[in-house]
Design a protein around this motif. Structure first.
Motif, short mmCIF file in Angstrom:
data_model
loop_
_atom_site.label_atom_id
_atom_site.label_comp_id
_atom_site.label_asym_id
_atom_site.label_seq_id
_atom_site.Cartn_x
_atom_site.Cartn_y
_atom_site.Cartn_z
N GLY A 297 65.31 44.79 -0.71
CA GLY A 297 64.45 44.01 -1.59
C GLY A 297 63.58 43.17 -0.71
N ARG B 121 68.00 30.91 12.37
CA ARG B 121 67.45 29.80 11.58
C ARG B 121 68.48 28.68 11.59
NH1 ARG B 121 66.08 33.91 6.99
NH2 ARG B 121 64.01 34.58 7.61
N TRP C 280 68.02 51.31 12.42
CA TRP C 280 67.38 50.09 12.92
C TRP C 280 65.92 50.12 12.53
CZ3 TRP C 280 63.26 50.41 16.26
CH2 TRP C 280 63.08 51.64 16.91
N ALA C 281 65.29 48.94 12.54
CA ALA C 281 63.88 48.88 12.18
C ALA C 281 63.27 47.64 12.82
CB ALA C 281 63.71 48.82 10.67
N PHE D 13 60.83 44.58 11.97
CA PHE D 13 60.39 43.89 10.76
C PHE D 13 59.69 42.60 11.15
CE2 PHE D 13 60.80 41.08 7.13
CZ PHE D 13 60.59 41.91 6.04
N TYR E 28 65.91 44.73 13.93
CA TYR E 28 67.14 44.54 13.14
C TYR E 28 67.88 45.87 13.12
CZ TYR E 28 64.72 40.46 11.13
OH TYR E 28 64.04 39.28 10.95
N THR F 221 71.91 48.03 12.19
CA THR F 221 73.28 48.04 11.67
C THR F 221 74.20 48.71 12.68
OG1 THR F 221 72.43 48.31 9.41
CG2 THR F 221 74.75 48.87 9.78
N GLU G 94 72.75 44.79 3.98
CA GLU G 94 71.60 44.09 3.40
C GLU G 94 70.45 44.32 4.36
OE1 GLU G 94 72.67 39.94 2.59
OE2 GLU G 94 70.60 39.58 3.16
N GLY H 187 64.89 50.97 7.14
CA GLY H 187 66.27 51.24 7.59
C GLY H 187 67.08 51.91 6.49
P1 5GP Z 1 65.48 37.92 7.80
O1 5GP Z 1 64.68 37.68 9.03
O2 5GP Z 1 64.82 37.30 6.58
O3 5GP Z 1 66.94 37.54 7.94
O4 5GP Z 1 65.48 39.50 7.55
C1 5GP Z 1 64.28 40.20 7.46
C2 5GP Z 1 64.53 41.55 6.79
O5 5GP Z 1 65.34 42.36 7.65
C3 5GP Z 1 65.28 41.43 5.47
O6 5GP Z 1 64.68 42.32 4.54
C4 5GP Z 1 66.67 41.88 5.83
O7 5GP Z 1 67.35 42.44 4.72
C5 5GP Z 1 66.38 42.93 6.86
N1 5GP Z 1 67.53 43.26 7.70
C6 5GP Z 1 68.58 42.49 8.05
N2 5GP Z 1 69.44 43.17 8.80
C7 5GP Z 1 68.93 44.43 8.93
C8 5GP Z 1 69.38 45.62 9.58
O8 5GP Z 1 70.44 45.69 10.20
N3 5GP Z 1 68.59 46.70 9.49
C9 5GP Z 1 67.41 46.69 8.81
N4 5GP Z 1 66.73 47.83 8.76
N5 5GP Z 1 66.95 45.60 8.18
C10 5GP Z 1 67.71 44.47 8.24
#
Ligand code: 5GP
Length: 206
Positions: free
Chosen positions: A14, A47, A76-77, A79, A84, A86, A104, A109
């Motif tokens: 999301g 954070r 992984w991706a 962002f 990020y 898994t 999440e 990913g």
């Molecule tokens: P945030 O920086 O707000 O914690 O995360 C940014 C985005 O990266 C969010 O959409 C979160 O769900 C996503 N995210 C967190 N962990 C992973 C991960 O292991 N793999 C991927 N592909 N996205 C992740």
């Protein structure tokens, strides 16, 4: 006879700011479940209040890239300028232990997971409106205005991929959203294709 020996992989995505973390925490507080959270690895700086090993494994870019080379990620991706991923081993181990493993993760990913884990369930969390999303990102107070803008743009492109998910859940209120997700998980467990082999086995028992 033991049913559903292997756990269910639940992928929750999301747009950034929709409240995935809050809904996930509400979900984990519900009674009678076997959910575990897969802690991701990231190159994003923590954070305020985020704890290493609980919210994320915070690593530098070099470590992350090495892990990619070593094939340590289920997915992984990149962002909004950070990586990020898994960790794979942990997810497999928990699934083998019959746990429901919750990821999440963002959309790119999730689509990688879709290709590899055919029986995972994919849930896309949406805000009640676009304005609500912007307000949440702003009120979180953790991202600079230009990062918020990037995250809003990213949200729009993520929405376009929502149709690739099995379920769409509206986060109008945190506990309602968590209830709906739990209902989906329970229903998934009862799906014929997940359980029928157990009953066929049962027929063969003396
Ligand atoms: P945030 O920086 O707000 O914690 O995360 C940014 C985005 O990266 C969010 O959409 C979160 O769900 C996503 N995210 C967190 N962990 C992973 C991960 O292991 N793999 C991927 N592909 N996205 C992740």
């Amino acid at each position: 006879m033991k049913l559903n020996e292997r756990g269910l992989l639940v992928v929750l995505s999301g747009p950034s700011g929709v409240g995935k973390g809050t809904v996930r925490r509400a979900l984990f507080q519900m009674p009678h479940h076997d959910l575990v959270y897969s802690v991701s690895m990231t190159t994003r700086p923590p954070r305020p209040g985020e704890v290493d090993g609980v919210d994320y494994y915070f690593v530098d870019k070099e470590t992350f890239l090495r892990r990619i080379q070593e094939g340590k990620f289920l997915e992984w991706a990149e962002f909004v300028g950070n990586y990020y991923g898994t960790p794979k081993d942990k997810v497999e181990e928990q699934l083998d232990n019959g746990k429901e493993v919750v990821l999440e993760i963002e959309v790119e990913g999730a689509l990688q997971v879709r290709k590899q884990m055919k029986d995972a369930v994919f849930i896309f969390l949406v805000p009640p409106g676009k304005k609500a999303l912007y307000e949440r990102l702003k009120n979180r107070g953790t991202d600079a205005p230009e990062v918020i803008d990037k995250r809003m743009k990213k949200a729009e492109s993520e929405f376009l991929l929502a149709h690739k998910y099995d379920y769409i859940v509206v986060n109008d209120e945190v506990n309602n959203a968590a209830d709906r997700i739990m209902a989906i998980i329970r229903a998934e467990h009862a799906k014929t294709e997940r359980t029928i082999h157990n009953y066929i086995k049962m027929l063969g028992e003396k």
